[in-house]
Each structure stands twice: as structure tokens, then as C-alpha cells.
Motif scaffolding. Structure first.
Motif, short mmCIF file in Angstrom:
data_model
loop_
_atom_site.label_atom_id
_atom_site.label_comp_id
_atom_site.label_asym_id
_atom_site.label_seq_id
_atom_site.Cartn_x
_atom_site.Cartn_y
_atom_site.Cartn_z
N ALA A 102 52.98 51.47 38.40
CA ALA A 102 51.80 50.59 38.39
C ALA A 102 51.65 49.74 39.66
CB ALA A 102 51.82 49.70 37.15
N PRO A 103 52.77 49.16 40.21
CA PRO A 103 52.59 48.31 41.39
C PRO A 103 51.87 49.02 42.53
CG PRO A 103 54.80 48.08 40.55
CD PRO A 103 54.16 49.19 39.78
N ARG A 104 52.15 50.31 42.71
CA ARG A 104 51.52 51.04 43.80
C ARG A 104 50.01 51.04 43.64
NH1 ARG A 104 55.43 55.96 45.06
NH2 ARG A 104 57.41 54.89 44.79
N THR A 105 49.57 51.39 42.43
CA THR A 105 48.12 51.43 42.18
C THR A 105 47.52 50.03 42.24
OG1 THR A 105 48.36 53.39 40.82
CG2 THR A 105 46.37 52.10 40.51
N LEU A 106 48.20 49.07 41.61
CA LEU A 106 47.63 47.72 41.57
C LEU A 106 47.55 47.11 42.97
CD1 LEU A 106 49.26 46.30 38.31
CD2 LEU A 106 47.03 47.39 38.63
N LEU A 107 48.55 47.37 43.79
CA LEU A 107 48.50 46.83 45.16
C LEU A 107 47.44 47.54 45.99
CD1 LEU A 107 52.30 46.26 45.81
CD2 LEU A 107 50.51 44.52 45.67
N LEU A 108 47.28 48.84 45.72
CA LEU A 108 46.20 49.56 46.40
C LEU A 108 44.85 48.93 46.05
CD1 LEU A 108 45.08 52.03 47.98
CD2 LEU A 108 45.03 53.27 45.81
N ILE A 109 44.65 48.67 44.74
CA ILE A 109 43.39 48.09 44.29
C ILE A 109 43.21 46.68 44.85
CG2 ILE A 109 42.07 47.34 42.28
CD1 ILE A 109 43.53 49.49 40.67
N ALA A 110 44.30 45.90 44.81
CA ALA A 110 44.19 44.50 45.23
C ALA A 110 43.74 44.41 46.69
CB ALA A 110 45.52 43.79 45.04
N GLY A 111 44.46 45.11 47.58
CA GLY A 111 44.12 45.05 49.00
C GLY A 111 42.72 45.57 49.25
N SER A 112 42.44 46.70 48.63
CA SER A 112 41.17 47.35 48.86
C SER A 112 40.00 46.49 48.36
CB SER A 112 41.19 48.69 48.13
OG SER A 112 40.11 49.45 48.53
N SER A 113 40.17 45.87 47.19
CA SER A 113 39.06 45.12 46.61
C SER A 113 38.73 43.89 47.46
CB SER A 113 39.38 44.72 45.17
OG SER A 113 40.53 43.89 45.14
N VAL A 114 39.77 43.26 48.02
CA VAL A 114 39.50 42.12 48.91
C VAL A 114 38.67 42.59 50.10
CG1 VAL A 114 40.55 40.46 50.47
CG2 VAL A 114 41.52 40.81 48.21
N ILE A 115 39.10 43.73 50.68
CA ILE A 115 38.38 44.25 51.86
C ILE A 115 36.93 44.57 51.51
CG2 ILE A 115 38.24 46.17 53.49
CD1 ILE A 115 41.30 46.30 53.42
N TRP A 116 36.74 45.27 50.39
CA TRP A 116 35.36 45.69 50.13
C TRP A 116 34.48 44.52 49.70
CZ3 TRP A 116 37.80 48.24 45.49
CH2 TRP A 116 37.32 47.76 44.28
N LEU A 117 35.07 43.57 48.98
CA LEU A 117 34.26 42.44 48.54
C LEU A 117 33.81 41.61 49.75
CD1 LEU A 117 33.19 40.97 46.02
CD2 LEU A 117 35.17 39.48 46.16
N VAL A 118 34.77 41.27 50.60
CA VAL A 118 34.44 40.42 51.75
C VAL A 118 33.48 41.14 52.70
CG1 VAL A 118 35.38 39.31 53.80
CG2 VAL A 118 36.57 39.09 51.61
N SER A 119 33.83 42.40 53.05
CA SER A 119 32.98 43.08 54.03
C SER A 119 31.64 43.47 53.41
CB SER A 119 33.70 44.32 54.58
OG SER A 119 33.95 45.23 53.52
N GLY A 120 31.66 43.97 52.20
CA GLY A 120 30.40 44.40 51.57
C GLY A 120 29.42 43.25 51.43
N VAL A 121 29.90 42.13 50.90
CA VAL A 121 29.00 41.00 50.69
C VAL A 121 28.52 40.43 52.03
CG1 VAL A 121 28.88 38.63 49.81
CG2 VAL A 121 29.88 40.42 48.40
N SER A 122 29.43 40.31 53.00
CA SER A 122 28.99 39.78 54.31
C SER A 122 27.95 40.68 54.95
CB SER A 122 30.17 39.65 55.28
OG SER A 122 31.31 39.25 54.61
N ILE A 123 28.22 41.98 54.93
CA ILE A 123 27.26 42.90 55.54
C ILE A 123 25.91 42.80 54.81
CG2 ILE A 123 26.70 45.34 55.86
CD1 ILE A 123 29.72 45.81 56.30
N GLY A 124 25.97 42.70 53.49
CA GLY A 124 24.74 42.59 52.71
C GLY A 124 23.95 41.34 53.07
N VAL A 247 29.58 39.81 40.60
CA VAL A 247 30.83 39.44 39.93
C VAL A 247 31.10 40.42 38.79
CG1 VAL A 247 31.93 37.69 38.49
CG2 VAL A 247 30.66 37.02 40.53
N THR A 248 30.07 40.73 38.02
CA THR A 248 30.20 41.67 36.92
C THR A 248 30.68 43.02 37.43
OG1 THR A 248 28.20 40.62 36.13
CG2 THR A 248 28.97 42.53 34.93
N MET A 249 30.02 43.49 38.47
CA MET A 249 30.34 44.81 38.97
C MET A 249 31.76 44.84 39.53
SD MET A 249 27.84 47.19 41.06
CE MET A 249 28.33 47.62 42.69
N PHE A 250 32.14 43.77 40.19
CA PHE A 250 33.46 43.69 40.81
C PHE A 250 34.55 43.84 39.75
CE2 PHE A 250 36.94 41.12 42.83
CZ PHE A 250 37.19 42.01 43.86
N GLY A 251 34.43 43.10 38.66
CA GLY A 251 35.42 43.17 37.60
C GLY A 251 35.57 44.58 37.05
#
Lengths: 321, 345
Positions: A102-124, A247-251
Motif C-alpha cells: 500500500a505505501p507504494r501506491t499511496l505515496l504515488l497518489i500523494a505526490g501526484s495529487s499535489v502536483i496535479w492539484l497545484v498545477s491544474g488549478v493554477s493553469i486553469g 474539492v469533490t472531484m479531487f477526493g
């Protein structure tokens, strides 16, 4: 609110049980082969096969197995609670397997979600504010690319460029951050970015559309009529309203990835939960599949509940009873 | 219409055009009017007549990149159309405030009513948050919100429509503006509440000695409150003058049409005469006078010649833009004379 949460938790149990039940049915209705045959070695005798079936519990009706699974889940097994049983192949604890992966997947999701949230929202935001500009067109072009490019292709291209050619990435495989933080980061940044691309593109588009829609609302005109600066109009008034659906979609996106980051995991050989599920399915290892499915279903259901609760805090019009 | 030192606003030749991919929409064409302290200017017209757009242009609330605005809007000696956006921002909400049509949509649904008013206070004055809150509560109380102090902590959805409109008015008044623009302030409200809001606006006007621009398509409201009236159609002024003259001796066929189609207590439904047809497309307006396809009195020049400049051969206060000969206007208008609708209704 407490009653609402209790009711939702109850339904979460029902949903998860249904998902497990369906997994059982699929496994027995659409058999990819006899699991017992896989573990019996070459040229097994009918007696040996029968023995193996009995040991794996496969000689019982599917609903009996289902009920046994539910019972073990609540009572636990020798590796504690929740009891998820043992794999067909090797008889190792599914719970231990999941805890290891599980840590492998969860860490993959954690890092990735920060990147996509910050970059996606800023670009938008930039895109919406500078609507129809070159920046906007470039950002939306990137979004189209991110949405269209298949993850496996992105991953392989990334590996070729950043690992083989430039040497900026440490390549495939997984290094635990407890062993080496730098090793972890040098292995993980590329899968993070790869997985984040698709979502960043979606989030950029959604932020842009929501923001543009909100900027057309009457209360934005009121804010401008008050004499507020454009910065305040956008960041305090428009963003507040347009980010709530995100926020809904992110969760939900995060929850769905718990069992669904299979392709990224495969391309980068991370061997997380997705790998476990795929492997389990290919070898007809029902307990492994059930374990991952259970975890994924719980993640989705609980995240759904969490998102709904958070929403009530974000939007004062939403009240649950 | 007032003496010069009480004059607040002088709009001269205001024209607003929206270039679109289908062509240019001329939303407001060469509109001129003025507003003084203590005056209520009623602006009437059907949807799409340019009444809202002209106000948004004055406030600088139209997207400058996508509109072409020309003319002059003289506010106390400054031309609002040439002011840089940052200067205009200082005037918006401070010297000129606006109340909009739909109070359900005009307050931010996620912020408390009081906080939204506090924000308006802080937009133009550097006072403490608590002073701003006190001001917000004072104004909410002033516009008739009961328990203003606790209601200020409510969200907009906890307010009724009338209360929301009162809150909007309170928000508009925080800096004692010189001009209050009310864009259809009662259209979205219940009839009983409409009267209260109109009364509140009138009270505010008298108390603070401000100028009010009241946009509405409700002639009854205009008749009750306006000192001067501007009748707009397809982005043009059709008739403009003191309210008693507009209602006592209307000069333009479009005004006649509006009056004929307005129900009053005495007038039965069967006696109502609607204006046939619908307002023209501003993308492709009719030739000549834009009203000619719907005008029962249209004659030879109407489809050909654009409406004449606003004129009146006798007095320079009550103007109209119609080709009809003066005698005919006097005759037909006199038949529609309503001493003052407010008295009749």
C-alpha cells in the motif's frame, strides 16, 4: 450531522459488501480456469485436485465462501483485524501483502495529487483570467495533450527522455523513503508527473470553465460594483465558488486511484496495489483480488462521505440531516 | 433637469457597441441625459432596449476589451469613460453605487451578508474591522432589517427576497454615494415587497439628497417616483422629459403603446392594447426608425429615415424622436393623458 454520518457509514458497509459479493460472483461465473489446477503441479491426480480444492475452500458454494470471507473479515485471522485470509499461491497473509504494497501506491497518489492539484488549478486560473490570450491557448493546448496522451505512452517517453537520455530520473523500480529519501525522490518524480499529467489537464480545464462561469454570475458584478480590485474579485469571490466542485472531484479521484493506478505502477515497475490486483486476477488468486477490491471500495465510499462533509463546510447552503 | 450646481451627471452621446462574430450589436445609440441631486430619473423600456447596458457603461462594468464605448459621461467634472480603470474603481461603490435586479443572485451565496457589506465599507475606507461591522449593522438597521446585528451573521439564503434587496441597498449606501443606480430593483420581488423597496429608495434619496437612476419596465413605479422619465427602445431614447409631462402629454407612439398596455385599477383587461410584435434584434435593426415595424402610426419617412434628433418645437424640456407632425402628437398624446398614474392607481 452525527446521525447523517452514522447513516452514511451504515450504507458504506452495505456498498462494500455488495462489491465483494459481485467480485465473488464474477470470479465464479466467469472462471478463467480452475485455480486448483494452477497449484497442483504437473499431471495431478483427481484426488490431489480434490484435496487442493478442499484446502483452498473451493469445494464450497460461492455464497458459503462469501459468508466465510465476511466472517473472517470481522473476526480477524492470526495476522489480526481485519482478517483478509491467505493467498492461494503460497498461503501468505493478504493483509500483510497489502500492508507491504500500500505505501507504494499511496505515496504515488500523494505526490501526484499535489502536483496535479497545484498545477491544474493554477493553469486553469491563469487561463480563465487571460482568456483568449496566447497563454490561454497554450494552456488549453497542453490540457488537450494531457487528456489525449495515454499514460503508458507518456510514462515510456518520460523514461526514455529523462532516464536513458538525460539521466535525470533513476528509472523504474521503487526505493522506500525510509531507506533513502533521495533514492525515493529520484525514482518517484517521474511517475508522479506522468500520473499527474492527465489529472492536471482535467483540473485545468475544469478550473477554467468553472471560473469563467462564476465570473459571469451576478454576485461578481456586485463585487465589482462595490469597487473591489479585480484581484480580490477573482481570488476571494470567484475562486471560492468555482473551486468547491473541484474539492469533490479531487477526493473521488484520489480514492479511485487506490486500486486504479495500475498502468503507472506497471510502467514504472512500482509493484503497488494495482500490481497486486492484476497479478491476483491473472493467477486466479481470489483472496488477493478480494483484498485489494475491498480496500479500493472502502476508500471510495469513505472518501465520498468525507467529500460530502467537507462540502457542507465549504458551501453554507448545504446542510445534512 | 435641475440647476447646474446640483447637477451630478451629464451623459452626452453615449454609444455602446458589442462586436461579435455575427456582426456588431449596437446596444446603446447616442444617448444623452442628465441627473441632479434629489432627482429620480426613471428609465423605461422593454428587454433589450439598452437601459441596463447604459448604466453598466457608466459604472465601467462592461468588459472594455469586448465593447466599444463612445460619448461622454461627465460626473462632477470628470469624464468616466476616459478615466483609467483604477480611478473608476475608486468611484464605483463610493460615489456611484448600484442595486441590481435579482437579489437572489447578486449576493455571494457563500459569504455572510454582514461580511459582504463590511467588505464594501473596507473597499473605500481604512477603518477597523469592528468599525466597518458597526457601519454595516447600522445600515442594515437603517434599511429595515430587524435584529440587524444578528441577521448580519446570516447567509444570503437565510434572507427573504425583500430582505436581500434591502441588504443590497444597505451595501450600496455605505459610503453615502452621490448617485444610486437601481437596475430593475423590484422586478424579482413580490408585489407587496416591491412597494416597500421603492419607498425605501425614495426615503434614501430624500434623506441623503442623492440622484437616483431607476431602471424598470414598470410604468406604475415610474409614475409614483420619477421626476423625469426616459423612454428607451432598441438602444435609443424615444422620449425624454419631466414625468408629469410624459404622463400628461406623451409625445411618442412607443410611449403611447406602453401606456395603453399597462393595467391600472380602472382599466379592465379587455381594454389593454398590447404593442404587437417584439423588440428588434440589435444585431440587425430595422431601417429608419427601429420602432416602425410595430408602430400603428408609421408613415412614409419612418422605414427610411432614422428617427430625428430629440426635439420639441415648443418647449426644450420634453423631447421626443418621432417623425409624426407635432399636431398629430398633441392630438394622439392628449387622448392618453393620465394626470398622474400614481394618483389614479
Amino acid at each position: 450531522m452525527a446521525f447523517y454520518i452514522a447513516r452514511r457509514l451504515f450504507w458504506t458497509l452495505i456498498v462494500v459488501a455488495a462489491v465483494i459479493g459481485i467480485t465473488f460472483v464474477v470470479f465464479y461465473v466467469l472462471p478463467a480456469g480452475d485455480p486448483a489446477l494452477r497449484f497442483a503441479g504437473k499431471n495431478p491426480t483427481p484426488v490431489e485436485l480434490e484435496l487442493i480444492r478442499h484446502r483452498l475452500g473451493l469445494d464450497q458454494a460461492w455464497y458459503i465462501q462469501f459468508l466465510k470471507f465476511i466472517k473472517t473479515f470481522f473476526t480477524g485471522d492470526q495476522y489480526g483485524w481485519p482478517g483478509l485470509g491467505y493467498t492461494f499461491s503460497g498461503q501468505t497473509s493478504v493483509l500483510q501483502l497489502i500492508i507491504a504494497r500500500a505505501p507504494r501506491t499511496l505515496l504515488l497518489i500523494a505526490g501526484s495529487s499535489v502536483i496535479w492539484l497545484v498545477s491544474g488549478v493554477s493553469i486553469g486560473i491563469i487561463s480563465a483570467v487571460k482568456r483568449r490570450s496566447v497563454t490561454d491557448r497554450a494552456a488549453m493546448g497542453f490540457a488537450l495533450f494531457g487528456i489525449s496522451a495515454p499514460v503508458f505512452w507518456l510514462g515510456l517517453m518520460g523514461l526514455y527522455i529523462f532516464w536513458r537520455q538525460l539521466g535525470w530520473s533513476a528509472g523504474t523500480g521503487y526505493v522506500s523513503p525510509t531507506d533513502s529519501v533521495s533514492g525515493f525522490l529520484s525514482h518517484m518524480w517521474l511517475p508522479w508527473v506522468t500520473l499527474a499529467m492527465l489529472y492536471a489537464a482535467f483540473y485545468a480545464r475544469m478550473t477554467r470553465n468553472n471560473l469563467l462561469e462564476t465570473l459571469g454570475e451576478d454576485y461578481i458584478r456586485t463585487a465589482r460594483a462595490k469597487g473591489l480590485s479585480e484581484r480580490r474579485v477573482i481570488f476571494k469571490h470567484a475562486l471560492r465558488a468555482s473551486l468547491t466542485p473541484i474539492v469533490t472531484m479531487f477526493g473521488l479521484d484520489i480514492a479511485l486511484l487506490v486500486g486504479g493506478a495500475v498502468i503507472t505502477e506497471s510502467v514504472f515497475n512500482l509493484q503497488g496495489l494495482g500490481y497486486l490486483a492484476i497479478n491476483g486476477a491473472l493467477t486466479q488468486d481470489l483472496p488477493t483480488v478480494l483484498g485489494v477490491v475491498l480496500l479500493a471500495a472502502v476508500a471510495v465510499a469513505l472518501m465520498n462521505l468525507l467529500v460530502d462533509i467537507v462540502y457542507a463546510f465549504l458551501d453554507p447552503r448545504v446542510r445534512y440531516a | 433637469m435641475g440647476t447646474d450646481e446640483r447637477r451630478l451627471l451629464d451623459v452626452r452621446g453615449l454609444t455602446v457597441r458589442f462586436p461579435t462574430t455575427d456582426g456588431v450589436v449596437q446596444a446603446v445609440s447616442n444617448v444623452s441625459y442628465s441627473l441632479s441631486r434629489g432627482e429620480t430619473l426613471g428609465v423605461v423600456g422593454e428587454s433589450g432596449s439598452g437601459k441596463s447596458v447604459s448604466n453598466l457603461a457608466i459604472m465601467g462594468l462592461l468588459n472594455r476589451n469586448r465593447t466599444e464605448i463612445s460619448g461622454e459621461v461627465d460626473f462632477l467634472g470628470r469624464d468616466l469613460l476616459t478615466l483609467p480603470p483604477s480611478e473608476l474603481q475608486k468611484i464605483r461603490g463610493k460615489d456611484i453605487a448600484m442595486v441590481f435586479q435579482d437579489p437572489f443572485a447578486c449576493l455571494h451565496p457563500m459569504y455572510r451578508v454582514g461580511d459582504q457589506i463590511i467588505e464594501a465599507v473596507l473597499a473605500h475606507s481604512h477603518v477597523s474591522k469592528s468599525a466597518a461591522r458597526a457601519r454595516a449593522v447600522e445600515l442594515l438597521d437603517h434599511v429595515g432589517i430587524p435584529n440587524a446585528k444578528s441577521r448580519a451573521r446570516d447567509f444570503p439564503h437565510q434572507f427573504s427576497g425583500g430582505m436581500r434587496q434591502r441588504a443590497m441597498i444597505a451595501m450600496a449606501l455605505v459610503h453615502n454615494p452621490a448617485i444610486l443606480i437601481c437596475d430593475e430593483p423590484t422586478t424579482a420581488l413580490d408585489v407587496t415587497v416591491q412597494a416597500q423597496i421603492i419607498e425605501l429608495i425614495e426615503e434614501v434619496k430624500r434623506e441623503f439628497d442623492i440622484g437616483v437612476i431607476l431602471v424598470t419596465h414598470d410604468l406604475g413605479v415610474i409614475a409614483e417616483t420619477a421626476n423625469s422619465v426616459m423612454v428607451m427602445y432598441a438602444g435609443r431614447i424615444m422620449e425624454y422629459g419631466p414625468a408629469d409631462q410624459i404622463f400628461g402629454q406623451p409625445q411618442h407612439p412607443y410611449t403611447w403603446g406602453l401606456l395603453d398596455s399597462m393595467p391600472t385599477i380602472e382599466r379592465r383587461l379587455a381594454a389593454l392594447v398590447p404593442i404587437e410584435g417584439s423588440p428588434p434584434s440589435l444585431l440587425n435593426p430595422p431601417s429608419g426608425c427601429p420602432f416602425h415595424p410595430r408602430c400603428p402610426y408609421a408613415f412614409a419617412p419612418c422605414p427610411v429615415d432614422p428617427p430625428p434628433p430629440l426635439k420639441n418645437p415648443v418647449a426644450d424640456s420634453h423631447l421626443d424622436a418621432c417623425h409624426l407632425p407635432w399636431e398629430k402628437k398633441l392630438d394622439l398624446g392628449g387622448k392618453r393623458s393620465i394626470a398622474r398614474l400614481g394618483d389614479a392607481a
